[in-house]
Design a protein around this motif. Sequence first.
Motif, mmCIF file in Angstrom:
data_model
loop_
_atom_site.group_PDB
_atom_site.id
_atom_site.type_symbol
_atom_site.label_atom_id
_atom_site.label_comp_id
_atom_site.label_asym_id
_atom_site.label_seq_id
_atom_site.Cartn_x
_atom_site.Cartn_y
_atom_site.Cartn_z
ATOM 1 N N ALA A 1 -18.489 -60.463 29.358
ATOM 2 C CA ALA A 1 -18.390 -59.183 30.062
ATOM 3 C C ALA A 1 -19.785 -58.602 30.197
ATOM 4 O O ALA A 1 -20.579 -58.652 29.259
ATOM 5 C CB ALA A 1 -17.490 -58.212 29.305
ATOM 6 N N VAL B 1 -21.887 -55.071 31.334
ATOM 7 C CA VAL B 1 -21.745 -53.636 31.550
ATOM 8 C C VAL B 1 -23.133 -53.030 31.708
ATOM 9 O O VAL B 1 -24.049 -53.371 30.964
ATOM 10 C CB VAL B 1 -21.023 -52.960 30.356
ATOM 11 N N LEU C 1 -18.612 -51.462 34.696
ATOM 12 C CA LEU C 1 -18.157 -52.789 34.271
ATOM 13 C C LEU C 1 -18.371 -53.722 35.449
ATOM 14 O O LEU C 1 -17.652 -53.672 36.441
ATOM 15 C CB LEU C 1 -16.685 -52.751 33.853
ATOM 16 N N VAL D 1 -13.558 -53.998 26.216
ATOM 17 C CA VAL D 1 -14.632 -53.246 26.877
ATOM 18 C C VAL D 1 -14.198 -51.794 27.062
ATOM 19 O O VAL D 1 -14.963 -50.865 26.792
ATOM 20 C CB VAL D 1 -15.007 -53.894 28.227
ATOM 21 N N LEU E 1 -15.492 -49.814 38.074
ATOM 22 C CA LEU E 1 -15.589 -51.240 38.370
ATOM 23 C C LEU E 1 -15.155 -51.440 39.805
ATOM 24 O O LEU E 1 -14.480 -50.602 40.381
ATOM 25 C CB LEU E 1 -14.760 -52.092 37.412
ATOM 26 N N TYR F 1 -6.998 -55.384 35.476
ATOM 27 C CA TYR F 1 -7.593 -54.119 35.056
ATOM 28 C C TYR F 1 -6.553 -53.013 34.937
ATOM 29 O O TYR F 1 -6.669 -52.148 34.065
ATOM 30 C CB TYR F 1 -8.719 -53.733 36.012
#
Length: 85
Positions: free
Chosen positions: A4, A6, A16, A38, A50, A59
Motif C-alpha cells: 500500500a 500513501v 491512498l 490503512v 483515493l 474500498y
Amino acid sequence: MPYAGVVTDLATFAWLCDICVSREHRVLGLGTWLAGAVRDHLAPHRRVLLFTAEAHEIYARVGFGPLDGPHDRVMALTPQTPGPA
C-alpha cells in the motif's frame, strides 16, 4: 507481497494512491484486509481520498464511499496542461 502506498501531510490529509496484490493472492481477501489496515492507520486524518477505476467494491467494504460535493473541484496537472505564461 501486498503493498500500500500513501501520501500524507502527517496531520489532516492522506491520499491512498496504491494497493497492490498479486493476481494469485487476490482470492485470499488481502486487498480488503490491507485497505482496512490503512484505513485504521489513517483514522486521525480528517480526509482520506483515493481514486479507483475498478476496485470500488473492495474500498466500500472498509467504509470508503463517493466524494461529497462537486467533483469539478478535483484537478490534476497533466503533461498536456500548459503552465503559466
